[in-house]
Structure formats: structure tokens, C-alpha cells
Motif scaffolding. Structure first.
Motif, PDB file in Angstrom:
ATOM      1  N   ASP A 200       0.801  -1.227   0.000  1.00  0.00           N
ATOM      2  CA  ASP A 200       0.000   0.000   0.000  1.00  0.00           C
ATOM      3  C   ASP A 200       0.831   1.272   0.000  1.00  0.00           C
ATOM      4  O   ASP A 200       0.357   2.329  -0.437  1.00  0.00           O
ATOM      5  N   LEU A 201       2.056   1.218   0.499  1.00  0.00           N
ATOM      6  CA  LEU A 201       2.832   2.444   0.686  1.00  0.00           C
ATOM      7  C   LEU A 201       4.326   2.160   0.552  1.00  0.00           C
ATOM      8  O   LEU A 201       4.758   1.014   0.512  1.00  0.00           O
ATOM      9  N   ASP A 202       5.098   3.239   0.460  1.00  0.00           N
ATOM     10  CA  ASP A 202       6.548   3.171   0.384  1.00  0.00           C
ATOM     11  C   ASP A 202       7.085   3.098   1.812  1.00  0.00           C
ATOM     12  O   ASP A 202       7.091   4.083   2.544  1.00  0.00           O
ATOM     13  N   ALA A 203       7.543   1.906   2.224  1.00  0.00           N
ATOM     14  CA  ALA A 203       7.926   1.663   3.613  1.00  0.00           C
ATOM     15  C   ALA A 203       9.226   2.377   3.989  1.00  0.00           C
ATOM     16  O   ALA A 203      10.147   2.492   3.178  1.00  0.00           O
ATOM     17  N   ASP A 217      16.274   3.393   6.859  1.00  0.00           N
ATOM     18  CA  ASP A 217      16.304   2.717   5.561  1.00  0.00           C
ATOM     19  C   ASP A 217      14.988   2.924   4.832  1.00  0.00           C
ATOM     20  O   ASP A 217      13.917   2.983   5.437  1.00  0.00           O
ATOM     21  N   ASP A 218      15.119   2.994   3.493  1.00  0.00           N
ATOM     22  CA  ASP A 218      13.942   3.186   2.641  1.00  0.00           C
ATOM     23  C   ASP A 218      13.635   1.921   1.836  1.00  0.00           C
ATOM     24  O   ASP A 218      12.633   1.262   2.081  1.00  0.00           O
ATOM     25  N   SER A 244       7.676   6.776   3.373  1.00  0.00           N
ATOM     26  CA  SER A 244       8.785   7.655   3.005  1.00  0.00           C
ATOM     27  C   SER A 244       8.380   9.122   3.018  1.00  0.00           C
ATOM     28  O   SER A 244       9.197   9.993   3.313  1.00  0.00           O
ATOM     29  N   TYR A 245       7.110   9.389   2.689  1.00  0.00           N
ATOM     30  CA  TYR A 245       6.662  10.780   2.591  1.00  0.00           C
ATOM     31  C   TYR A 245       5.772  11.186   3.755  1.00  0.00           C
ATOM     32  O   TYR A 245       5.255  12.293   3.779  1.00  0.00           O
ATOM     33  N   GLY A 246       5.567  10.283   4.689  1.00  0.00           N
ATOM     34  CA  GLY A 246       4.944  10.642   5.944  1.00  0.00           C
ATOM     35  C   GLY A 246       3.446  10.697   6.003  1.00  0.00           C
ATOM     36  O   GLY A 246       2.884  10.714   7.089  1.00  0.00           O
ATOM     37  N   GLN A 247       2.733  10.692   4.860  1.00  0.00           N
ATOM     38  CA  GLN A 247       1.293  10.882   4.898  1.00  0.00           C
ATOM     39  C   GLN A 247       0.495   9.742   4.281  1.00  0.00           C
ATOM     40  O   GLN A 247      -0.725   9.802   4.243  1.00  0.00           O
TER      41      GLN A 247
END
Length: 471
Positions: A200-203, A217-218, A244-247
Motif C-alpha cells: 500500500d505504501l513506500d515503507a 532505511d527506505d 517515506s513521505y509521511g502521509q
């Protein structure tokens, strides 16, 4: 702290639900959900929909009208409890979208995403509910031409909450806006690995601990998943799982476990690099250096392999300097160079200094006078040959008259890479001949040279033409 999940059970209340979506399609614009006030409202109250209830309906020309784009829609009242993580799916012939509003008509979630909007798959949305009450679910046609029957299915995803993690353990969580924070206690010094995976998202992972310890780590776990692998001293650590982008919002999984050393090898983070004797090391953000000495000129190949991070190699010494990021397979680094006798330094690290984990370093060399020859290259007599995967083809050039020469490597099968060495000259080219073909144009004095034909990628292969011409 937000709720945490150490285990995850799915209560299917009315049918399968998948995906993650939001919205409405506006003509010539990014998909966006319209406010309820933009609709020409029906005078009747919206029907009630219970979580877990399977509901059938149909969008027709008599359904409510979206005043922005002419699409038709239907509304439902959906009672939801605080803390519930709900998932709603829209399926059937209707090409449509879903949108969920709170009691103040604020959009909470919708099924239109610019990245995936053209996909014809069923629309669905997920949302964790912050306050008990009646919510409005809107089913809308994809655009003004979208009509047809549909089915709504919903379920509640019940997450067992815990803020404390053990080693080893697994935790399933839900991000909604800011990151989730956990405590982790390490009892004994050891080599450990923490992974965060999500579709679902960029961990993104942050680990903080005793004596100012901090690692971030990204994407080290591949794709958009995160991994931290490192030696950890005893003590209490703070682990933050976020996007990664917080939202971003979505499901994720944390997996914590000891990291197994390759074949029980002893780790070595400095010292002599011996040819044909692979060594294992551990990168944790600090650049590592190794040395080797050549007694005679040689063609040297150095590989850095890791499944934990994106490896990066540098070679310096004796007035030469080389570097490589992904010259090997995947994110592995490979350096190849023809070197004179002398001392050299190899620097091993992660790309950009990021990541941490186990790696293997390999080096081998072949004396230049022992390199296999694919024949002699003569002016205006092109050579046509086949390159094997990972191979380098060597050709000898004997220049009898000093002058300007051009060397071309053409291939329709692979990205050509060309090298020319000899008489103190060392030149390289990737795409100088246009497209993925290589070219070296230079002045050559009388003497013997070596041309090396290879692919830019280590696994590429195919036919090629090598041509030397006088300019």
C-alpha cells in the motif's frame, strides 16, 4: 501512541474485499472525489448500509447527478465504530468509484488514484475510523457514460494491539498519516534484521537505541520495502515504521529475526584483499577499505555482492580511479580494470552511504600476457562475433602508422561497451556511437593495443560487429 498490531485476524463480514482506492473522475483532470454539495440531491434520505452487509444496487439515468462531471451516484448511510479498520469493495459491471465522508461531509477515503486510475479492476477503499458515528458512502459512475448494476461488500479488519516487540516476532499494522512507534528490547549482542513490507505504501524504517545509535532505511528490502540489518548491543530500542513521505495510509508487516551469517564465515571489515579468496564483511554506514598489490600488470575483476543493500565499489591507486554501482547482477557492484603493477585500495560501501548488512567481496586477476585473444583487429576489416553472457572479448591492434583512428562496437542485442588500452592509453565508452552502440575516437601512436568488447550489463549477450577505421 497509536494502536499496534502483533497479530492480524480478518473478520470477513459480507464478502471478499481487496485493494485500496479513492475518488471521482473529472474531465481532463486528476481523479478527485466531489463534495456532496456539488450533487443535485435527491429529496429522499440515503438508505442505511450495515458493515458486513452485502448490498446490490444499480446506477441509472435516474440516480443522483454529480454537478461537476455529469456522472450519476448513489449514497448510503454507514454506521461505524471508533477504532474499526474497515474495507469496502465495489464489484460488478459498473465501472465506478467509492468515496467515504464523515458527518461533516469531509472526504476521508476514496478509490481514485492517479497512478492506478486506468485499471479496470474492482474499486475498494480502507479506512481506520477515529470517531463513532454515521458516515456517508458514495457509489459513483466512473464518468457520465458509466451505468450498470453493482455489488457492495464490506468487512472489518481486527488488529491485536501491542507497542512492544520481541526478537524474533512479526507485527501487522496500519499506517494512517504519521508513523507507528514500537519498543524493542535486545537481550544479547547479535546480528539482527528488521523488515517492513507493504503493498500500500513506500515503507521507511527508523531504529534508535543506546549510545546515540540510529539507522534509517527506505528501499533495501527491494521494491518499496525497507530493511535494517545490523549488529545490535543489549538495550532498549525505539523502532518507527512510517511511509517515506509521511502521509500515506495502508497495511504493513514488520518481521524481526536474527540475521544468519553466510556459511558461518568470519566477518572482516578491513585488511588485505586476496585474489580468489572471497571474504565476508558487514556494512553499517561506515566506508570499509581493503588493499591488494600486483607484482605484474593484470586484468582485475572485483565483485561486491549483497542481498541486504545496494552495493558500491571504488578502486584507486597508482594514478587510476574507478567506481561502480550496479555492474553486477541486480544491485551488486562489479569493477573491471587493466592495472599496472603496484598497490591499490578497494573501498566497499552502500550506494549513497545508505543501507546496512552483510556482503561478500571477491577479486581475481589474469596476467595481461595470459588474456585469451579473440584475434587481431585490422583497419577496415570488421569482425562479427557472438558475445556470451558476462564475457569480455579481447582483440589485439597493431598500429604501424601513427594517426587518428575510430573504433566502433555495434549490436542489436545488447548495450555495447568498449575499452581500448595500451601504450599508456586507457579509454572507455558506452553510447558514443549513438543509441546503445559504443565508439572510441583517438590518436594512436605506433605500437600494440588491446580492444575489449563487452556488454554494459553483466548478463547481456548476443551478436556484435567491431570495426577499426582510420580517420
Amino acid at each position: 501512541m497509536a494502536n499496534r498490531a502483533s497479530t492480524m485476524t480478518l473478520a470477513a463480514l459480507g464478502g471478499a474485499a481487496i485493494g485500496f482506492v479513492v475518488g471521482w473522475q473529472l474531465p481532463n483532470a486528476t481523479p478527485a472525489a466531489p463534495a456532496i454539495d456539488d450533487a443535485v440531491a435527491d429529496s429522499s434520505a440515503p438508505p442505511s448500509l450495515e458493515l458486513g452487509e452485502r448490498q446490490r444496487g444499480e446506477i441509472t439515468s435516474t440516480s443522483e447527478l454529480n454537478g461537476k462531471d455529469g456522472s450519476r451516484f448513489q449514497r448510503f448511510t454507514l454506521p461505524l465504530e471508533e477504532g474499526a479498520l474497515v474495507e469496502i469493495e465495489l464489484s460488478g459491471p459498473l465501472q465506478g468509484t467509492l468515496a467515504l465522508y464523515d458527518a461533516d461531509q469531509q472526504l476521508l477515503a476514496s478509490s481514485a488514484s492517479p497512478a492506478y486510475y486506468d485499471a479496470p479492476s474492482a474499486a475498494s477503499l480502507r479506512r481506520r475510523i477515529d470517531e463513532s458515528g454515521d458516515y456517508t458512502l458514495v457509489v459513483s459512475g466512473h464518468d457520465l457514460h458509466s451505468y450498470g448494476p453493482y455489488t457492495l461488500a464490506s468487512r472489518q479488519m481486527e488488529l491485536t494491539t501491542s507497542d512492544a516487540l520481541e526478537m524474533p516476532s512479526r507485527a501487522d499494522g496500519w499506517l494512517q498519516g504519521s508513523g507507528d512507534t514500537y519498543t524493542l528490547t535486545i537481550e544479547e549482542t547479535g546480528l539482527f534484521q528488521i523488515e517492513m513490507r507493504s503493498s500500500d505504501l513506500d515503507a521507511y524504517l527508523v531504529l534508535e537505541g543506546p549510545n546515540g545509535y540510529r539507522r534509517e532505511d527506505d528501499d533495501s528490502a527491494g521494491n518499496l520495502d525497507a530493511r535494517i540489518a545490523d549488529f545490535l548491543e543489549p538495550g532498549e530500542y525505539r523502532l518507527t515504521a512510517r511511509s517515506s513521505y509521511g502521509q500515506d495510509s495502508g497495511l504493513y508487516t514488520l518481521e524481526l529475526a536474527p540475521h544468519e551469517l553466510a556459511n558461518g564465515e568470519t566477518l572482516r571489515n578491513s585488511g588485505e584483499l586476496t585474489f580468489d579468496e572471497p571474504l565476508h564483511g558487514w556494512f553499517s554506514g561506515e566506508t570499509l577499505s581493503y588493499e591488494f598489490t600486483l607484482d605484474a600488470p593484470a586484468a582485475v575483476t572485483i565483485d561486491m555482492l549483497s542481498s541486504d543493500f545496494d552495493s558500491f565499489l571504488e578502486l584507486s591507486g597508482n594514478n587510476v580511479s574507478y567506481s561502480d554501482d550496479d555492474g553486477g547482477e541486480g544491485l551488486n557492484a562489479r569493477l573491471y580494470a587493466s592495472l599496472d603493477a603496484g598497490s591499490y585500495r578497494v573501498t566497499a560501501r552502500g550506494h549513497g552511504g545508505h543501507g546496512s548488512g552483510l556482503f561478500e567481496l571477491r577479486a581475481n586477476g589474469i596476467a595481461l600476457d595470459e588474456l585469451p585473444s579473440n584475434g587481431q583487429l585490422e583497419v577496415d576489416r570488421p569482425v562479427r562475433a557472438m558475445l556470451e553472457p558476462g564475457a569480455r572479448d579481447y582483440y589485439e591492434l597493431v598500429v604501424e602508422s601513427a594517426g587518428d583512428y575510430r573504433l566502433d562496437l555495434h549490436s542489436d542485442d545488447f548495450d555495447a561497451y568498449l575499452e581500448l588500452e595500451g601504450q599508456g592509453l586507457s579509454l572507455r565508452d558506452d553510447d558514443g556511437a549513438g543509441g546503445l552502440n559504443a565508439r572510441i575516437s583517438t590518436h594512436l601512436d605506433e605500437g600494440t593495443y588491446r580492444a575489449i568488447a563487452r556488454a554494459y550489463g553483466n548478463s547481456e549477450s548476443g551478436s556484435y560487429t567491431l570495426h577499426l577505421s582510420s580517420e
